[in-house]
Enzyme design. Structure first.
Site, PDB file in Angstrom:
ATOM      1  N   TYR A 159       0.898  -1.021   0.071  1.00 34.84           N
ATOM      2  CA  TYR A 159      -0.219  -0.049  -0.132  1.00 34.84           C
ATOM      3  C   TYR A 159       1.043   1.363  -0.028  1.00 34.84           C
ATOM      4  CZ  TYR A 159      -4.693   1.858   0.411  1.00 34.84           C
ATOM      5  OH  TYR A 159      -5.942   2.252   0.214  1.00 34.84           O
ATOM      6  N   LYS A 166      -3.541   8.266   3.104  1.00 38.42           N
ATOM      7  CA  LYS A 166      -4.632   8.255   3.732  1.00 38.42           C
ATOM      8  C   LYS A 166      -4.485   8.782   5.119  1.00 38.42           C
ATOM      9  CE  LYS A 166      -7.360   5.936   0.715  1.00 38.42           C
ATOM     10  NZ  LYS A 166      -8.202   6.751  -0.040  1.00 38.42           N
TER      11      LYS A 166
HETATM   12  P1  NAD Z   1     -12.013   3.355  -8.379  1.00 39.24           P
HETATM   13  O1  NAD Z   1     -10.739   3.121  -9.232  1.00 39.24           O
HETATM   14  O2  NAD Z   1     -13.262   2.938  -8.787  1.00 39.24           O
HETATM   15  O3  NAD Z   1     -12.208   4.870  -7.877  1.00 39.24           O
HETATM   16  C1  NAD Z   1     -11.020   5.646  -8.047  1.00 39.24           C
HETATM   17  C2  NAD Z   1     -11.521   6.899  -8.661  1.00 39.24           C
HETATM   18  O4  NAD Z   1     -10.380   8.022  -8.490  1.00 39.24           O
HETATM   19  C3  NAD Z   1     -11.524   6.721 -10.085  1.00 39.24           C
HETATM   20  O5  NAD Z   1     -13.185   7.192 -10.722  1.00 39.24           O
HETATM   21  C4  NAD Z   1     -10.744   7.583 -10.816  1.00 39.24           C
HETATM   22  O6  NAD Z   1     -11.358   8.324 -11.833  1.00 39.24           O
HETATM   23  C5  NAD Z   1     -10.565   8.859  -9.684  1.00 39.24           C
HETATM   24  N1  NAD Z   1      -9.427   9.552  -9.895  1.00 39.24           N
HETATM   25  C6  NAD Z   1      -8.115   9.332  -9.934  1.00 39.24           C
HETATM   26  N2  NAD Z   1      -7.430  10.185 -10.401  1.00 39.24           N
HETATM   27  C7  NAD Z   1      -8.448  11.551 -10.385  1.00 39.24           C
HETATM   28  C8  NAD Z   1      -8.124  12.746 -10.798  1.00 39.24           C
HETATM   29  N3  NAD Z   1      -6.941  13.071 -11.014  1.00 39.24           N
HETATM   30  N4  NAD Z   1      -9.204  13.582 -10.842  1.00 39.24           N
HETATM   31  C9  NAD Z   1     -10.449  13.220 -10.516  1.00 39.24           C
HETATM   32  N5  NAD Z   1     -10.531  11.689 -10.280  1.00 39.24           N
HETATM   33  C10 NAD Z   1      -9.575  10.946 -10.413  1.00 39.24           C
HETATM   34  O7  NAD Z   1     -11.516   2.787  -6.912  1.00 39.24           O
HETATM   35  P2  NAD Z   1     -12.240   2.703  -5.514  1.00 39.24           P
HETATM   36  O8  NAD Z   1     -11.548   1.315  -4.948  1.00 39.24           O
HETATM   37  O9  NAD Z   1     -13.646   2.577  -5.695  1.00 39.24           O
HETATM   38  O10 NAD Z   1     -11.676   4.036  -5.088  1.00 39.24           O
HETATM   39  C11 NAD Z   1     -12.481   4.856  -4.389  1.00 39.24           C
HETATM   40  C12 NAD Z   1     -11.882   5.284  -2.954  1.00 39.24           C
HETATM   41  O11 NAD Z   1     -12.109   4.377  -2.000  1.00 39.24           O
HETATM   42  C13 NAD Z   1     -10.376   5.710  -2.863  1.00 39.24           C
HETATM   43  O12 NAD Z   1     -10.135   6.896  -2.214  1.00 39.24           O
HETATM   44  C14 NAD Z   1      -9.801   4.350  -2.316  1.00 39.24           C
HETATM   45  O13 NAD Z   1      -8.664   4.817  -1.850  1.00 39.24           O
HETATM   46  C15 NAD Z   1     -10.723   4.247  -1.441  1.00 39.24           C
HETATM   47  N6  NAD Z   1     -10.793   2.885  -0.720  1.00 39.24           N
HETATM   48  C16 NAD Z   1     -10.733   1.670  -1.631  1.00 39.24           C
HETATM   49  C17 NAD Z   1     -10.667   0.242  -1.124  1.00 39.24           C
HETATM   50  C18 NAD Z   1     -10.857  -0.758  -1.959  1.00 39.24           C
HETATM   51  O14 NAD Z   1     -10.386  -1.743  -1.357  1.00 39.24           O
HETATM   52  N7  NAD Z   1     -11.033  -0.576  -3.151  1.00 39.24           N
HETATM   53  C19 NAD Z   1     -10.721   0.181   0.458  1.00 39.24           C
HETATM   54  C20 NAD Z   1     -10.671   1.549   0.941  1.00 39.24           C
HETATM   55  C21 NAD Z   1     -10.813   2.708   0.445  1.00 39.24           C
END
Ligand code: NAD
Length: 259
Positions: A159, A166
């Site tokens: 990570y 985060k």
């Molecule tokens: P995802 O890839 O579907 O979403 C990430 C989003 O960030 C995408 O829509 C992407 O277009 C956007 N993004 C990246 N760079 C960008 C920029 N410059 N401008 C605008 N948008 C931008 O993946 P996800 O897992 O749904 O991630 C969403 C959130 O959830 C993130 O903050 C991630 O860290 C968090 N999260 C995910 C998990 C997991 O296991 N998937 C767990 C905990 C937290």
């Protein structure tokens, strides 16, 4: 669908890339509860896919927003002001780090990789809150929600820099909640367990991490997108009116385990 009514409420959701995005699960549940939504997409490349998804929602508007660009952020909120005049909630579900920085030694993180990960994944919350606040004040307050992960506090190999991002993001949640509380604007985060998404796929060893989560979590399983979305629905609604500055784990209880 659930017993929370968001009819007449207006919100903006940042971070839908595809149908596996956490933001999409959240958008569906908020729209299902009656909210009127704006969905943003990062760039032209994602527009087609996101607009197909948006068509299945009731009356959702789409706007482009790369959060590394202040002009695009300003223009999105001009669009929101034109369309909605005011705003009840904002969901920030955005993170990015270069693939090279999501594996290997943390000490290899370069200056530019650090800057980009922190800019997109942590800094971006600040201008979004700043722009949303005047629109929320017109409604006497609002709710802001971001997505985090427990790597802010503990080491999850692979990570790497995203753990640092985060940690910064969670600190922002507290500082923004303190600053905007007097205007009845609440700021919270959901700390989700591992979910298979586009962003997660970039993390080396993600599937092993997910397996360990299911084995060790008190509920003995992984979480679902819908479970995160249900907590988001609660946080965007008046049912959570007394909750701000909090990081709420939706991780099947994994965070309480030491071994
Ligand atoms: P995802 O890839 O579907 O979403 C990430 C989003 O960030 C995408 O829509 C992407 O277009 C956007 N993004 C990246 N760079 C960008 C920029 N410059 N401008 C605008 N948008 C931008 O993946 P996800 O897992 O749904 O991630 C969403 C959130 O959830 C993130 O903050 C991630 O860290 C968090 N999260 C995910 C998990 C997991 O296991 N998937 C767990 C905990 C937290």
């Amino acid at each position: 669908m659930y017993q929370i009514d968001l009819s007449g409420k207006k919100g903006i959701v940042f971070g839908v890339a595809n149908d596996r995005s956490i933001a999409w699960a959240i958008a569906q549940i908020l729209s299902g509860a009656g909210a009127h939504l704006v969905l943003t997409y990062q760039n032209e490349r994602l527009r087609g896919r996101v607009s197909k998804l948006a068509e299945s929602l009731d009356n959702a508007l789409m706007l482009e927003c790369d959060v590394s660009d202040d002009e695009q952020i300003a223009s999105v909120f001009q669009g929101v002001a034109r369309e909605f005049d005011n705003l009840d909630f904002l969901v920030h579900s955005i993170a990015y780090a270069s693939r090279d920085d999501l594996g290997g030694d943390f000490s290899s993180t370069g200056r530019e990789g650090f800057r980009i990960a922190l800019d997109i994944s942590a800094y971006s919350l600040i201008p979004l809150v700043r722009e949303a606040a005047p629109l929320m004040e017109k409604k006497g307050g609002g709710s802001i929600l971001t997505m985090t992960f427990q790597a802010s506090e503990r080491v999850f190999p692979g990570y790497n820099i995203m753990g640092t991002a985060k940690a910064a993001l969670e600190n922002e949640v507290k500082q923004l909640a303190a600053e905007y509380g007097a205007r009845n604007i609440r700021v919270n985060a959901i700390s989700a367990g591992p979910l298979e998404t586009l962003a997660a796929r970039g993390i080396h060893g993600f599937l092993d991490m997910k397996k360990v989560h299911a084995e060790k979590a008190p509920l003995k399983r992984n979480i679902t997108h819908e479970e995160v979305a249900k907590t988001a629905l609660f946080l965007c609604s008046d049912l959570s009116s007394g909750v701000t500055g909090s990081v709420i784990p939706v991780d099947a209880g994994y965070h309480i385990m030491a071994v």
